[in-house]
Design a protein around this motif. Structure first.
Motif, PDB file in Angstrom:
ATOM      1  N   ALA A 222       0.985  -1.176  -0.450  1.00  0.00           N
ATOM      2  CA  ALA A 222       0.107  -0.124  -0.043  1.00  0.00           C
ATOM      3  C   ALA A 222       0.791   1.300  -0.066  1.00  0.00           C
ATOM      4  N   HIS A 223       0.603   2.248  -0.516  1.00  0.00           N
ATOM      5  CA  HIS A 223       1.425   3.486  -0.598  1.00  0.00           C
ATOM      6  C   HIS A 223       0.583   4.556   0.097  1.00  0.00           C
ATOM      7  N   VAL A 224       0.658   4.508   1.472  1.00  0.00           N
ATOM      8  CA  VAL A 224       0.590   5.664   2.557  1.00  0.00           C
ATOM      9  C   VAL A 224       0.927   7.090   2.528  1.00  0.00           C
ATOM     10  N   GLN A 225      -0.202   8.228   2.324  1.00  0.00           N
ATOM     11  CA  GLN A 225       1.405   9.533   2.335  1.00  0.00           C
ATOM     12  C   GLN A 225       1.066   9.718   3.513  1.00  0.00           C
ATOM     13  N   GLN A 226       2.704   9.925   3.323  1.00  0.00           N
ATOM     14  CA  GLN A 226       3.002  10.839   5.081  1.00  0.00           C
ATOM     15  C   GLN A 226       2.673  12.184   5.323  1.00  0.00           C
ATOM     16  N   PRO A 227       2.969  12.439   7.131  1.00  0.00           N
ATOM     17  CA  PRO A 227       2.336  14.118   6.597  1.00  0.00           C
ATOM     18  C   PRO A 227       2.853  15.084   5.936  1.00  0.00           C
ATOM     19  N   ASP A 228       4.594  14.737   5.521  1.00  0.00           N
ATOM     20  CA  ASP A 228       4.731  15.791   4.380  1.00  0.00           C
ATOM     21  C   ASP A 228       4.733  15.592   3.271  1.00  0.00           C
ATOM     22  N   GLY A 229       3.426  15.013   2.990  1.00  0.00           N
ATOM     23  CA  GLY A 229       2.895  14.729   1.452  1.00  0.00           C
ATOM     24  C   GLY A 229       3.302  13.724   0.815  1.00  0.00           C
ATOM     25  N   SER A 230       4.835  13.552   1.198  1.00  0.00           N
ATOM     26  CA  SER A 230       4.837  12.116   0.253  1.00  0.00           C
ATOM     27  C   SER A 230       4.361  11.233   0.884  1.00  0.00           C
ATOM     28  N   PHE A 231       4.635   9.776   0.087  1.00  0.00           N
ATOM     29  CA  PHE A 231       4.143   8.690   0.133  1.00  0.00           C
ATOM     30  C   PHE A 231       5.483   6.837   0.367  1.00  0.00           C
ATOM     31  N   LYS A 232       5.099   6.556   1.634  1.00  0.00           N
ATOM     32  CA  LYS A 232       5.845   4.941   1.298  1.00  0.00           C
ATOM     33  C   LYS A 232       4.901   3.884   1.372  1.00  0.00           C
ATOM     34  N   ILE A 233       5.855   2.708   1.104  1.00  0.00           N
ATOM     35  CA  ILE A 233       5.453   1.757   0.251  1.00  0.00           C
ATOM     36  C   ILE A 233       5.376   1.205   1.978  1.00  0.00           C
ATOM     37  N   GLU A 234       4.547  -0.024   2.071  1.00  0.00           N
ATOM     38  CA  GLU A 234       3.988  -0.439   2.985  1.00  0.00           C
ATOM     39  C   GLU A 234       3.274  -2.095   2.764  1.00  0.00           C
ATOM     40  N   PRO A 235       4.216  -2.985   3.480  1.00  0.00           N
ATOM     41  CA  PRO A 235       3.559  -4.216   2.973  1.00  0.00           C
ATOM     42  C   PRO A 235       2.062  -4.758   3.890  1.00  0.00           C
ATOM     43  N   VAL A 236       1.138  -5.477   3.133  1.00  0.00           N
ATOM     44  CA  VAL A 236       0.049  -5.301   3.178  1.00  0.00           C
ATOM     45  C   VAL A 236      -0.335  -6.952   3.364  1.00  0.00           C
ATOM     46  N   GLU A 237      -1.273  -7.469   4.176  1.00  0.00           N
ATOM     47  CA  GLU A 237      -0.729  -8.531   4.382  1.00  0.00           C
ATOM     48  C   GLU A 237      -2.435  -9.382   4.827  1.00  0.00           C
ATOM     49  N   ASP A 238      -3.070  -9.985   4.384  1.00  0.00           N
ATOM     50  CA  ASP A 238      -4.455  -9.875   4.820  1.00  0.00           C
ATOM     51  C   ASP A 238      -4.859 -10.983   5.100  1.00  0.00           C
ATOM     52  N   SER A 239      -5.205 -11.336   6.573  1.00  0.00           N
ATOM     53  CA  SER A 239      -5.738 -11.826   7.660  1.00  0.00           C
ATOM     54  C   SER A 239      -6.176 -13.875   6.731  1.00  0.00           C
ATOM     55  N   ALA A 240      -6.324 -14.213   7.161  1.00  0.00           N
ATOM     56  CA  ALA A 240      -7.532 -15.825   7.064  1.00  0.00           C
ATOM     57  C   ALA A 240      -9.043 -14.960   7.025  1.00  0.00           C
ATOM     58  N   GLY A 241      -9.633 -14.153   7.951  1.00  0.00           N
ATOM     59  CA  GLY A 241     -10.765 -13.828   8.477  1.00  0.00           C
ATOM     60  C   GLY A 241     -11.299 -12.599   7.468  1.00  0.00           C
ATOM     61  N   GLN A 242     -10.275 -12.077   6.402  1.00  0.00           N
ATOM     62  CA  GLN A 242     -10.294 -11.277   6.176  1.00  0.00           C
ATOM     63  C   GLN A 242     -10.250 -11.470   3.979  1.00  0.00           C
ATOM     64  N   ILE A 243      -9.436 -12.673   4.025  1.00  0.00           N
ATOM     65  CA  ILE A 243      -9.666 -13.260   2.495  1.00  0.00           C
ATOM     66  C   ILE A 243     -10.563 -14.070   2.752  1.00  0.00           C
ATOM     67  N   GLU A 244     -11.760 -14.516   3.819  1.00  0.00           N
ATOM     68  CA  GLU A 244     -13.018 -15.336   3.648  1.00  0.00           C
ATOM     69  C   GLU A 244     -13.431 -14.434   3.653  1.00  0.00           C
ATOM     70  N   PHE A 245     -13.929 -13.205   4.282  1.00  0.00           N
ATOM     71  CA  PHE A 245     -15.071 -12.429   3.838  1.00  0.00           C
ATOM     72  C   PHE A 245     -14.773 -11.286   2.849  1.00  0.00           C
ATOM     73  N   MET A 246     -14.067 -11.093   1.569  1.00  0.00           N
ATOM     74  CA  MET A 246     -13.867 -11.430   0.650  1.00  0.00           C
ATOM     75  C   MET A 246     -13.907 -11.837  -0.611  1.00  0.00           C
ATOM     76  N   GLU A 247     -14.315 -13.087  -0.281  1.00  0.00           N
ATOM     77  CA  GLU A 247     -14.313 -14.372  -1.014  1.00  0.00           C
ATOM     78  C   GLU A 247     -16.467 -14.284  -0.894  1.00  0.00           C
ATOM     79  N   ILE A 248     -16.214 -14.777  -0.076  1.00  0.00           N
ATOM     80  CA  ILE A 248     -17.955 -14.381   0.124  1.00  0.00           C
ATOM     81  C   ILE A 248     -18.391 -13.371  -0.861  1.00  0.00           C
ATOM     82  N   SER A 249     -17.816 -12.367  -0.456  1.00  0.00           N
ATOM     83  CA  SER A 249     -18.665 -10.851  -0.851  1.00  0.00           C
ATOM     84  C   SER A 249     -18.840 -11.052  -2.154  1.00  0.00           C
TER      85      SER A 249
END
Length: 293
Positions: free
Chosen positions: A156-183
């Motif tokens: 994910a590209h997360v905007q910082q207070p100075d306006g720049s963007f920082k790349i951060e890793p995203v790791e979905d949990s098993a529950g979040q994945i199940e939620f998305m699959e069912i949706s």
């Protein structure tokens, strides 16, 4: 068709369902033609930030609504009320009415700190479960056939207070994945109904989950957009009001109309004519106190 799927464990609590009121369709006939909000309603109702009740019924939508309204009133008076027992108690009380044999079932989701609980409630039992569905068994089988593996974003590209963007890793949990699959599977299932003459609103589904930021149960928003040669800009926005007065609003840009479904309302769905999305939001706020975002 009614189909609502729920899950609750230490990871996530969610309810996903559609809006079609099958009993009304059976009584009044299948409304061929434009979108008709009369046959849709909010079957998943968030009572407060940590409690939600979903219902399914083949013959007594009004009974289910009375039960939810009564439970809501009790919780408003006493937040420590046992929502599971009260739902069962108020439902059984409906059988005392003459000539009434309601056929309802409920999924009740409750957050309690890190713990999340889900109960499946019928006239004969109250059962705590991790996963459950209520409604049409055949539709649930179709949903399982349509379910596909979900692969989310890795960063994910997360905007910082100075306006720049920082790349951060995203790791979905098993529950979040199940939620998305069912949706997504339920989306595919109900979109097929749009070709059967029940209106574009049939393609919408309602998602309720414990939000990452607030930690409370919230209605999740959806936006679909496109271009049609015949109509120009098309699509819809599903907006949510998750504070004070709760509910959802669905606005269709091409038809310049929207639908409002409000928790605790005596009417299942309200149809609104509005020239723009902003006008629709203003009308929902002024008429029903919904803060749609």
């Amino acid at each position: 068709m009614t189909l609502i799927v729920g899950m609750a464990n230490d990871d996530i609590g969610f309810l996903v369902g559609e809006t079609m009121l099958t009993p009304l369709l059976l009584i009044k006939g299948n409304p061929i033609g434009p979108v008709n909000g009369e046959f849709h309603g909010l079957k998943i109702q968030i009572i407060n930030g940590d409690s939600a009740i979903a219902f399914a019924s083949s013959n007594a939508v009004d009974v289910a609504l009375r039960v939810i309204a009564a439970v809501s009133e009790e919780i408003l008076k006493n937040p420590s009320t046992d929502i599971f027992q009260k739902t069962k108690e108020f439902y059984l009380a409906q059988f005392l009415a003459p000539n009434e044999k309601p056929d309802c079932e409920f999924l009740v989701l409750k957050l309690a700190g890190e713990r999340k609980r889900l109960a499946h409630i019928t006239a004969s039992e109250l059962k705590f479960v991790e996963r459950a569905y209520i409604g049409d068994q055949k539709q649930m089988a179709k949903l399982n056939d349509l379910r596909q593996p979900y692969v989310g974003a890795k960063e994910a590209h997360v905007q910082q207070p100075d306006g720049s963007f920082k790349i951060e890793p995203v790791e979905d949990s098993a529950g979040q994945i199940e939620f998305m699959e069912i949706s997504f599977a339920l989306e595919r299932l109900v979109e097929r109904r749009g070709r059967e003459g029940v209106g574009a609103i049939a393609g919408n589904i309602i998602r309720v989950a414990n939000a990452r930021l607030s930690g409370q149960l919230e209605y999740l928003q959806t936006v679909m957009a496109g271009i049609s040669l015949e109509e120009g800009a098309i699509g819809y926005s599903l907006l949510a009001s998750n504070r004070e007065k709760r509910g959802v609003g669905i606005y269709y840009i091409a038809g310049k109309l929207g639908f409002v479904m409000i928790v605790g309302d005596t009417e299942m769905c309200r149809k609104v004519r509005a020239e723009t999305l902003d006008e629709f939001k203003t009308m929902a706020r002024e008429s029903w106190g919904l803060d749609l975002i």
